[in-house]
Design a protein around this motif. Structure first.
Motif, PDB file in Angstrom:
ATOM      1  N   THR A 343      19.485 -23.901 -67.749  1.00 40.71           N
ATOM      2  CA  THR A 343      19.010 -25.241 -67.365  1.00 40.71           C
ATOM      3  C   THR A 343      19.904 -25.818 -66.263  1.00 40.71           C
ATOM      4  OG1 THR A 343      18.117 -25.628 -69.574  1.00 40.71           O
ATOM      5  CG2 THR A 343      18.558 -27.586 -68.223  1.00 40.71           C
ATOM      6  N   TYR A 344      21.220 -25.668 -66.437  1.00 34.55           N
ATOM      7  CA  TYR A 344      22.196 -26.118 -65.433  1.00 34.55           C
ATOM      8  C   TYR A 344      21.931 -25.429 -64.086  1.00 34.55           C
ATOM      9  CZ  TYR A 344      26.814 -25.772 -63.073  1.00 34.55           C
ATOM     10  OH  TYR A 344      27.839 -25.750 -62.155  1.00 34.55           O
ATOM     11  N   ILE A 345      21.673 -24.124 -64.112  1.00 32.36           N
ATOM     12  CA  ILE A 345      21.401 -23.385 -62.867  1.00 32.36           C
ATOM     13  C   ILE A 345      20.182 -23.978 -62.162  1.00 32.36           C
ATOM     14  CG2 ILE A 345      20.654 -21.146 -61.913  1.00 32.36           C
ATOM     15  CD1 ILE A 345      22.470 -19.790 -64.040  1.00 32.36           C
ATOM     16  N   LYS A 346      19.136 -24.293 -62.941  1.00 33.49           N
ATOM     17  CA  LYS A 346      17.941 -24.882 -62.328  1.00 33.49           C
ATOM     18  C   LYS A 346      18.246 -26.251 -61.717  1.00 33.49           C
ATOM     19  CE  LYS A 346      14.243 -22.635 -65.001  1.00 33.49           C
ATOM     20  NZ  LYS A 346      13.278 -22.814 -66.124  1.00 33.49           N
ATOM     21  N   GLU A 347      19.195 -26.979 -62.288  1.00 33.54           N
ATOM     22  CA  GLU A 347      19.530 -28.306 -61.762  1.00 33.54           C
ATOM     23  C   GLU A 347      20.340 -28.236 -60.473  1.00 33.54           C
ATOM     24  OE1 GLU A 347      19.561 -30.535 -66.124  1.00 33.54           O
ATOM     25  OE2 GLU A 347      21.459 -30.125 -65.112  1.00 33.54           O
ATOM     26  N   ILE A 348      21.282 -27.308 -60.397  1.00 35.01           N
ATOM     27  CA  ILE A 348      22.190 -27.309 -59.241  1.00 35.01           C
ATOM     28  C   ILE A 348      21.741 -26.395 -58.100  1.00 35.01           C
ATOM     29  CG2 ILE A 348      24.235 -28.013 -60.550  1.00 35.01           C
ATOM     30  CD1 ILE A 348      24.955 -24.867 -60.203  1.00 35.01           C
ATOM     31  N   VAL A 349      20.970 -25.364 -58.427  1.00 36.61           N
ATOM     32  CA  VAL A 349      20.520 -24.441 -57.376  1.00 36.61           C
ATOM     33  C   VAL A 349      19.209 -24.978 -56.821  1.00 36.61           C
ATOM     34  CG1 VAL A 349      19.789 -22.072 -56.858  1.00 36.61           C
ATOM     35  CG2 VAL A 349      21.707 -22.486 -58.420  1.00 36.61           C
ATOM     36  N   THR A 350      19.277 -25.563 -55.633  1.00 38.56           N
ATOM     37  CA  THR A 350      18.120 -26.292 -55.125  1.00 38.56           C
ATOM     38  C   THR A 350      17.607 -25.772 -53.786  1.00 38.56           C
ATOM     39  OG1 THR A 350      19.674 -27.878 -54.208  1.00 38.56           O
ATOM     40  CG2 THR A 350      18.681 -28.440 -56.332  1.00 38.56           C
ATOM     41  N   ILE A 351      18.445 -25.033 -53.071  1.00 43.91           N
ATOM     42  CA  ILE A 351      18.010 -24.531 -51.760  1.00 43.91           C
ATOM     43  C   ILE A 351      17.303 -23.190 -51.932  1.00 43.91           C
ATOM     44  CG2 ILE A 351      18.718 -23.917 -49.406  1.00 43.91           C
ATOM     45  CD1 ILE A 351      21.312 -25.544 -49.937  1.00 43.91           C
ATOM     46  N   ASP A 352      16.019 -23.144 -51.573  1.00 42.62           N
ATOM     47  CA  ASP A 352      15.224 -21.919 -51.743  1.00 42.62           C
ATOM     48  C   ASP A 352      15.330 -21.108 -50.454  1.00 42.62           C
ATOM     49  OD1 ASP A 352      12.970 -20.058 -51.869  1.00 42.62           O
ATOM     50  OD2 ASP A 352      12.257 -21.245 -53.563  1.00 42.62           O
ATOM     51  N   ASN A 353      16.282 -20.167 -50.451  1.00 40.80           N
ATOM     52  CA  ASN A 353      16.579 -19.403 -49.234  1.00 40.80           C
ATOM     53  C   ASN A 353      17.377 -18.158 -49.617  1.00 40.80           C
ATOM     54  OD1 ASN A 353      17.795 -18.400 -46.874  1.00 40.80           O
ATOM     55  ND2 ASN A 353      18.005 -20.432 -45.966  1.00 40.80           N
ATOM     56  N   PRO A 354      16.892 -16.942 -49.284  1.00 37.59           N
ATOM     57  CA  PRO A 354      17.580 -15.726 -49.715  1.00 37.59           C
ATOM     58  C   PRO A 354      18.974 -15.534 -49.115  1.00 37.59           C
ATOM     59  CG  PRO A 354      15.766 -15.192 -48.221  1.00 37.59           C
ATOM     60  CD  PRO A 354      15.660 -16.656 -48.527  1.00 37.59           C
ATOM     61  N   LYS A 355      19.297 -16.282 -48.045  1.00 41.18           N
ATOM     62  CA  LYS A 355      20.640 -16.178 -47.459  1.00 41.18           C
ATOM     63  C   LYS A 355      21.657 -17.027 -48.214  1.00 41.18           C
ATOM     64  CE  LYS A 355      19.948 -14.935 -42.627  1.00 41.18           C
ATOM     65  NZ  LYS A 355      19.362 -13.716 -43.147  1.00 41.18           N
ATOM     66  N   VAL A 356      21.164 -17.997 -48.965  1.00 37.39           N
ATOM     67  CA  VAL A 356      22.043 -18.952 -49.646  1.00 37.39           C
ATOM     68  C   VAL A 356      22.389 -18.462 -51.050  1.00 37.39           C
ATOM     69  CG1 VAL A 356      22.232 -21.340 -50.481  1.00 37.39           C
ATOM     70  CG2 VAL A 356      21.120 -20.855 -48.284  1.00 37.39           C
ATOM     71  N   VAL A 357      23.682 -18.451 -51.354  1.00 35.18           N
ATOM     72  CA  VAL A 357      24.136 -18.016 -52.671  1.00 35.18           C
ATOM     73  C   VAL A 357      24.992 -19.096 -53.328  1.00 35.18           C
ATOM     74  CG1 VAL A 357      25.755 -16.426 -53.816  1.00 35.18           C
ATOM     75  CG2 VAL A 357      23.989 -15.515 -52.283  1.00 35.18           C
TER      76      VAL A 357
END
Ligand code: 0WD
Ligand code: CA
Length: 391
Positions: A343-357
């Protein structure tokens, strides 16, 4: 501009964007009822050959070949150590073998297309197309990554680092070897290196290619070869797709995968009461998490001495492991922790881009999981082929 989630301004630390951490302790926070976890189902499988080539079939799935008397065995796990063909641990395959399977099996995992973006050339051809817009899963990872999440509340010695990328609405998780773990691996003594061979040699003593054949312990062990099951399940609101290596299947079983799968392990004979206690406290937790995630019902454990001789086998039922831990660990704590971490990952990971980690880290003994943003492309792990397989 980047969105860092939850309105929190990113702190700048060494040029990396810091994002709010996820607290692990006190673990009593996860002392709730067991969350919903759907029975894992196999959506497919693949075999990795001696060159680590991916084949979407079960050619490397072995069958369990029980010894005449499992209470009295005489397996020498040191045998053949000099000839063994060892996979190079410096080669990091990331999620590439899973995404190769996904590319070949889009029809099994594709989300229904949105009506506005349907292309005329694909109409009526959706079930066979190798292209799709989206994967029908929130998370894609190795089963071993989920095992690490589940065990984190009870693990203080080993840390982990996981790279997370959001691409077309799906979160991809791929482990990164930490500096400590790399140093430990590189610093292994000759004895430790030999002992890490023992588990593979044990597999060879108790498995064969099919029901008609017997174990062949004369041929060199090759750790490139593997069979992996691809599992779909749901944890609370999170749909999961992960793959795990499976050691063998039950011979002549009418059960279908994953219920006919088995896990093999070795452990040192219990010489003192403390050995038995530590087995239930530490080793069985990992074995339980690993097998439960795939829905493997039974684990065969070979008991060995310090010379690598296995003198008997014991069978453990996955569904009985949590109660046999006698309160040393709580399966509900593990699953509530993993559920809240996702759930935390879904909240903080917001940029939909394969270059972004987004790099999640749990240092040994640390009371939190930290997260840093890497937007420069230097941590990218999704392959170009996989990215290009979407339309
Ligand atoms: O890149 C990485 N850091 C990782 C890659 C970490 C974990 C796994 N992998 C890959 C490997 O390519 C391997 O083929 O995952 C595959 C295994 O995945 P898994 O089932 O998710 O891993 P896990 O449950 O941790 O381990 C299952 C078995 C192990 O058996 P035991 O009985 O010791 O748990 O997979 C083997 C090992 O035999 N294994 C690996 N094989 C190759 N590379 C690796 C690895 N890094 N880790 C475990
Ligand atoms: Ca195993």
């Amino acid at each position: 501009a980047a969105n860092f989630g939850k309105e929190e301004a990113p702190r700048n630390q060494g040029g990396l964007q810091m994002i709010r951490p996820f607290p692990i302790k006190p673990i009593s926070r996860f002392n709730q009822k067991f969350p919903f976890f759907r029975q894992p189902t196999e959506v497919g499988h693949f075999s990795l050959d001696s060159k680590r080539g991916v084949h979407c079939d079960a050619r490397l799935l072995k069958v369990y070949c029980p010894p005449a008397d499992p209470r009295r065995t005489d397996f020498d796990l040191r045998k053949g150590y000099r000839d063994y063909i060892k996979r190079d641990d410096d080669v990091k395959e990331r999620l590439n073998n899973i995404t190769k399977w996904m590319q070949e099996n889009k029809r099994l995992i594709a989300a229904p297309p949105t009506s506005t973006s349907e292309r005329s050339e694909d109409q009526g051809n959706e079930s066979t197309s190798r292209h799709c817009e989206r994967i029908n899963a929130d998370f894609v990872m190795w089963r071993g990554h989920m095992t690490k999440f589940l065990c984190t509340p009870y693990e203080d010695r080993e840390g982990w680092a996981m790279a997370v990328t959001l691409y077309r609405g799906t979160y991809y998780i791929s482990e990164v070897e930490t500096e400590e773990n790399r140093a430990r691996r590189k610093g292994m003594s000759d004895r430790e290196q030999e002992m890490s061979y023992w588990g593979y040699k044990f597999e060879q003593y108790v498995t064969s290619d099919d029901e008609r054949s017997q174990p062949d312990t004369t041929k060199p062990v090759d750790t490139h070869e593997a069979f992996c099951s691809v599992i779909r399940t749901r944890l609370d609101s999170h749909s999961l797709l992960y793959s795990g290596e499976v050691d063998c299947r039950i011979p002549n079983s009418k059960k279908k995968p994953p219920e006919n799968y088995m896990e093999l392990k070795t452990t040192r004979i219990w010489y003192k009461h403390n050995n038995e206690r530590n087995f239930y406290r530490f080793k069985l937790l990992k074995v339980w998490a690993q097998s439960f995630l795939v829905g493997i019902p039974e684990v065969i454990v070979g008991f060995r001495d310090d010379e690598g001789i296995v003198s008997y086998l014991r069978s453990f039922q996955t569904m009985q492991m949590a109660s046999s831990s006698q309160g040393m660990w709580d399966a509900a704590v593990c699953f509530n922790f993993a559920n809240q971490l996702l759930t935390y990952i879904k909240e903080i990971v917001t940029i939909d881009n394969p270059k972004v980690v987004y790099m999640l880290k749990r240092a040994p003994g640390s009371s939190e999981v930290t997260c840093t943003l890497h937007a420069e492309g230097d941590e990218q792990f999704l392959s170009q082929e996989y990215i290009a397989s979407f339309r």
